[in-house]
Write a protein that holds these residues in place. Structure first.
Motif, mmCIF file in Angstrom:
data_model
loop_
_atom_site.group_PDB
_atom_site.id
_atom_site.type_symbol
_atom_site.label_atom_id
_atom_site.label_comp_id
_atom_site.label_asym_id
_atom_site.label_seq_id
_atom_site.Cartn_x
_atom_site.Cartn_y
_atom_site.Cartn_z
ATOM 1 N N TRP A 132 0.833 -1.201 0.000
ATOM 2 C CA TRP A 132 0.000 0.000 0.000
ATOM 3 C C TRP A 132 0.864 1.246 0.000
ATOM 4 O O TRP A 132 1.845 1.347 0.733
ATOM 5 N N ARG A 133 0.542 2.159 -0.873
ATOM 6 C CA ARG A 133 1.033 3.528 -0.880
ATOM 7 C C ARG A 133 0.030 4.303 -1.715
ATOM 8 O O ARG A 133 0.071 4.253 -2.935
ATOM 9 N N ASP A 134 -0.904 4.932 -1.088
ATOM 10 C CA ASP A 134 -2.026 5.635 -1.714
ATOM 11 C C ASP A 134 -3.086 4.698 -2.288
ATOM 12 O O ASP A 134 -4.229 5.066 -2.394
ATOM 13 N N ALA A 135 -2.695 3.508 -2.713
ATOM 14 C CA ALA A 135 -3.635 2.498 -3.193
ATOM 15 C C ALA A 135 -3.048 1.130 -2.875
ATOM 16 O O ALA A 135 -1.837 0.984 -2.743
ATOM 17 N N GLN A 136 -3.925 0.169 -2.758
ATOM 18 C CA GLN A 136 -3.462 -1.179 -2.434
ATOM 19 C C GLN A 136 -3.201 -1.958 -3.717
ATOM 20 O O GLN A 136 -3.952 -1.859 -4.688
ATOM 21 N N ARG A 137 -2.126 -2.728 -3.708
ATOM 22 C CA ARG A 137 -1.769 -3.566 -4.855
ATOM 23 C C ARG A 137 -1.415 -4.954 -4.331
ATOM 24 O O ARG A 137 -0.807 -5.091 -3.278
ATOM 25 N N HIS A 138 -1.762 -5.963 -5.121
ATOM 26 C CA HIS A 138 -1.461 -7.343 -4.759
ATOM 27 C C HIS A 138 -0.550 -7.941 -5.820
ATOM 28 O O HIS A 138 -0.824 -7.841 -7.012
#
Length: 178
Positions: A132-138
């Motif tokens: 996460w940094r401003d939005a979550q990513r997987h």
């Protein structure tokens, strides 16, 4: 050792079986889990200390990519490039880390695959990484570690290869180490 030294063995296909005890397997598991924890806790100086001087960090751009020399890679880093990236990540004015990236990884299916031509242990594991940094990513994929035994009875990373499931996707900035 130069970054573009084609003699560096990036293969993760074992050339010999690794006869190991349950204690060795547990030690390898602890080492790999510890490495993941250091990255999640942003303890980059401690993480850098896990590496052999000539160690390489590689994230291929294509499925089945044989080496980092004939095609572009997402990452192909030696000691100097890892250290530069750590300094950038930790710098107070690094705009790409405002706010800092946070991550959590889950590792599983860890096993010792065998030995490479130099006698390094080849370890394979699966991972899921949420960042996460401003939005979550997987991100998810397979990690191969080539480990060299140390005189103190521990391990050092000679190669870390991260094969992302979606390596051919279009990524926003990949800032932290996978």
């Amino acid at each position: 050792m130069r970054l573009l030294d084609r003699a560096f063995d990036v293969s993760v296909t074992p050339v010999a079986r690794a006869e190991h005890s349950e204690q060795t397997l547990r030690g390898v598991e602890r080492f790999v889990f510890h490495e993941a924890r250091l990255l999640d806790e942003r303890r980059f100086a401690d993480w850098l200390a896990l590496w052999a001087d000539d160690g390489r960090y590689w994230v291929p751009r294509f499925h089945g990519q044989a080496d980092p020399f004939g095609q572009i890679s997402l990452f192909w880093e030696d000691r100097m490039l890892r250290e530069v990236r750590v300094r950038r990540l930790e710098h107070a004015r690094s705009w790409s880390q405002q706010p800092p990236t946070r991550s959590c990884r889950v590792l599983g299916n860890l096993g010792i695959e065998g030995l490479d031509a130099a006698g390094h242990l080849i370890v394979r594991s699966a991972f899921h990484l949420t960042e996460w940094r401003d939005a979550q990513r997987h991100l998810a994929g397979t990690v191969f570690h080539k480990l060299a035994a140390t005189e103190a009875g521990g391990w050092q990373i000679v190669l870390k290869r991260v094969d992302l499931v979606n390596c051919d996707d279009i990524f926003g900035g990949l800032e932290v180490f996978i």
